[in-house]
Design a protein around this motif. Structure first.
Motif, PDB file in Angstrom:
ATOM      1  N   VAL A   1     -19.266  -4.225  11.579  1.00  0.00           N
ATOM      2  CA  VAL A   1     -19.224  -5.618  12.381  1.00  0.00           C
ATOM      3  C   VAL A   1     -18.565  -6.785  11.727  1.00  0.00           C
ATOM      4  O   VAL A   1     -17.876  -7.202  12.326  1.00  0.00           O
ATOM      5  CB  VAL A   1     -20.734  -5.985  12.316  1.00  0.00           C
ATOM      6  CG1 VAL A   1     -20.748  -7.334  12.862  1.00  0.00           C
ATOM      7  CG2 VAL A   1     -21.806  -5.050  12.935  1.00  0.00           C
ATOM      8  N   ALA A   2     -18.445  -6.831  10.397  1.00  0.00           N
ATOM      9  CA  ALA A   2     -17.641  -7.595   9.674  1.00  0.00           C
ATOM     10  C   ALA A   2     -16.213  -7.547   9.987  1.00  0.00           C
ATOM     11  O   ALA A   2     -15.370  -8.394  10.184  1.00  0.00           O
ATOM     12  CB  ALA A   2     -18.006  -7.832   8.047  1.00  0.00           C
ATOM     13  N   ARG A   3     -15.596  -6.140   9.866  1.00  0.00           N
ATOM     14  CA  ARG A   3     -14.286  -6.160   9.938  1.00  0.00           C
ATOM     15  C   ARG A   3     -13.697  -6.163  11.449  1.00  0.00           C
ATOM     16  O   ARG A   3     -12.715  -6.553  11.773  1.00  0.00           O
ATOM     17  CB  ARG A   3     -14.081  -4.619   9.664  1.00  0.00           C
ATOM     18  CG  ARG A   3     -14.088  -4.155   8.067  1.00  0.00           C
ATOM     19  CD  ARG A   3     -12.993  -5.184   7.275  1.00  0.00           C
ATOM     20  NE  ARG A   3     -11.500  -5.033   7.832  1.00  0.00           N
ATOM     21  CZ  ARG A   3     -10.957  -4.084   7.526  1.00  0.00           C
ATOM     22  NH1 ARG A   3     -11.336  -3.113   6.508  1.00  0.00           N
ATOM     23  NH2 ARG A   3      -9.581  -4.075   7.941  1.00  0.00           N
ATOM     24  N   LEU A   4     -14.673  -5.854  12.537  1.00  0.00           N
ATOM     25  CA  LEU A   4     -14.134  -5.810  13.949  1.00  0.00           C
ATOM     26  C   LEU A   4     -14.635  -7.220  14.700  1.00  0.00           C
ATOM     27  O   LEU A   4     -14.237  -7.111  15.823  1.00  0.00           O
ATOM     28  CB  LEU A   4     -14.554  -4.615  14.646  1.00  0.00           C
ATOM     29  CG  LEU A   4     -13.896  -3.326  13.936  1.00  0.00           C
ATOM     30  CD1 LEU A   4     -14.390  -2.090  14.648  1.00  0.00           C
ATOM     31  CD2 LEU A   4     -12.509  -3.330  14.165  1.00  0.00           C
ATOM     32  N   SER A   5     -15.469  -7.957  14.338  1.00  0.00           N
ATOM     33  CA  SER A   5     -16.244  -8.937  15.096  1.00  0.00           C
ATOM     34  C   SER A   5     -15.110  -9.851  15.713  1.00  0.00           C
ATOM     35  O   SER A   5     -15.254 -10.293  16.796  1.00  0.00           O
ATOM     36  CB  SER A   5     -17.247  -9.638  14.168  1.00  0.00           C
ATOM     37  OG  SER A   5     -16.419 -10.013  13.103  1.00  0.00           O
ATOM     38  N   ALA A   6     -14.128 -10.271  15.047  1.00  0.00           N
ATOM     39  CA  ALA A   6     -13.246 -10.903  15.444  1.00  0.00           C
ATOM     40  C   ALA A   6     -12.338 -10.312  16.603  1.00  0.00           C
ATOM     41  O   ALA A   6     -11.552 -11.091  17.243  1.00  0.00           O
ATOM     42  CB  ALA A   6     -12.183 -11.688  14.129  1.00  0.00           C
TER      43      ALA A   6
ATOM     44  N   MET B   1     -17.061   0.196  18.990  1.00  0.00           N
ATOM     45  CA  MET B   1     -17.776   0.535  17.469  1.00  0.00           C
ATOM     46  C   MET B   1     -18.722  -0.509  16.872  1.00  0.00           C
ATOM     47  O   MET B   1     -19.705  -0.178  16.303  1.00  0.00           O
ATOM     48  CB  MET B   1     -16.379   0.615  16.541  1.00  0.00           C
ATOM     49  CG  MET B   1     -15.697   1.857  16.877  1.00  0.00           C
ATOM     50  SD  MET B   1     -14.293   2.272  15.636  1.00  0.00           S
ATOM     51  CE  MET B   1     -13.130   1.008  16.379  1.00  0.00           C
ATOM     52  N   VAL B   2     -18.555  -1.754  17.228  1.00  0.00           N
ATOM     53  CA  VAL B   2     -19.434  -2.830  16.885  1.00  0.00           C
ATOM     54  C   VAL B   2     -20.740  -2.661  17.527  1.00  0.00           C
ATOM     55  O   VAL B   2     -21.886  -2.797  17.033  1.00  0.00           O
ATOM     56  CB  VAL B   2     -18.709  -4.304  17.074  1.00  0.00           C
ATOM     57  CG1 VAL B   2     -19.844  -5.417  16.832  1.00  0.00           C
ATOM     58  CG2 VAL B   2     -17.555  -4.614  16.588  1.00  0.00           C
TER      59      VAL B   2
ATOM     60  N   ALA C   1     -25.818  -6.173  25.369  1.00  0.00           N
ATOM     61  CA  ALA C   1     -24.865  -7.313  25.879  1.00  0.00           C
ATOM     62  C   ALA C   1     -23.437  -7.022  25.524  1.00  0.00           C
ATOM     63  O   ALA C   1     -22.627  -7.346  26.364  1.00  0.00           O
ATOM     64  CB  ALA C   1     -25.288  -8.648  25.165  1.00  0.00           C
ATOM     65  N   LEU C   2     -22.845  -6.637  24.445  1.00  0.00           N
ATOM     66  CA  LEU C   2     -21.606  -6.206  24.199  1.00  0.00           C
ATOM     67  C   LEU C   2     -21.349  -5.051  25.088  1.00  0.00           C
ATOM     68  O   LEU C   2     -20.144  -4.814  25.532  1.00  0.00           O
ATOM     69  CB  LEU C   2     -21.680  -5.899  22.738  1.00  0.00           C
ATOM     70  CG  LEU C   2     -20.030  -5.760  22.163  1.00  0.00           C
ATOM     71  CD1 LEU C   2     -19.265  -6.976  22.624  1.00  0.00           C
ATOM     72  CD2 LEU C   2     -19.862  -5.414  20.800  1.00  0.00           C
TER      73      LEU C   2
END
Length: 235
Positions: free
Chosen positions: A146-151, A166-167, A182-183
């Motif tokens: 989540v931290a690597r891909l959230s942006a 993946m998130v 939701a995503l």
């Protein structure tokens, strides 16, 4: 009067040249020199880009022929001599070679180098981040994914679909079903995401109780088209 007027103009011009002539000539010379320097630099940049393109094409030809070692050597040369987009593209190809050879850790290292390269285009850096996380997904914690891909997992990004999926899976592993649903619904409704990924996201969202279908008729037409394609031919 005309002679006097002409004499006055000549005198004014003479005074102007005496006062500003040398600085003006110097400025013109410097401007021409700067313009000539820019033309030379532009020609050198274009020649370098052409050379890098030829090297990349050569490496890709070697990859198509399964000459991985030769392709790697060619790419190493380009990485050492090139920079920016050419260097990042070469490292991306090397990461792909490592994946094909069953070396996920080496592939992730290549992709991580691109993601951390400030001189590389942002689009390539985002793609490298997605591929780095994908190559080592099973070894990462959900929080790290989540931290690597959230942006990147946002609709405005070109790699929203892959990063978002993946998130969403990481959210599920964290027990965050609402966030994952939701995503996935956003992915299913995104027009610029590949249809196979949209379909997968739509199904997962449905399992989580989230309605990701905006146009029922459109989905039915897509399912019918897929069914016709998959149906065996009969005589």
């Amino acid at each position: 009067m005309r002679e006097v007027d002409e004499a006055v103009r000549q005198d004014e011009l003479s005074n102007f040249m005496d006062k500003y002539g040398k600085p003006l000539i110097a400025a013109i010379v410097l401007g021409l020199a700067a313009f000539a320097g820019y033309l030379y630099w532009d020609a050198q940049q274009e020649a370098a880009m052409e050379k890098d393109s030829e090297t990349l094409i050569s490496a890709m030809d070697q990859l198509e022929a399964n000459n991985f070692d030769t392709a790697n050597s060619t790419l190493e040369q380009l990485i050492a001599e090139g920079g920016g987009g050419a260097k990042a593209a070469s490292q991306m190809l090397q990461g792909g070679i490592a994946q094909q050879q069953g070396k996920p850790a080496e592939a992730a290292e290549r992709f991580a180098a691109i993601a951390a390269d400030g001189d590389a285009p942002q689009t390539l850096r985002d793609l490298a981040t997605v591929r780095e996380v994908a190559a080592t997904f099973d070894l990462r914690t959900p929080a790290d994914v989540v931290a690597r891909l959230s942006a990147i997992a946002v609709p405005e990004n070109a790699y929203f679909g892959s990063a978002g999926e993946m998130v969403a899976i990481a959210y599920l592993e964290q027990g965050k079903r609402a966030e994952a649903g939701a995503l996935l619904a956003q992915i299913a409704q995104a027009d610029d995401v590949p249809e196979s990924l949209r379909s997968r996201a739509r199904q997962l969202a449905g399992v989580l109780g989230v309605d990701a279908i905006e146009d029922v008729d459109e989905v039915l037409e897509e399912l019918e088209a897929d069914g016709d394609t998959a149906a065996p031919a009969t005589e």
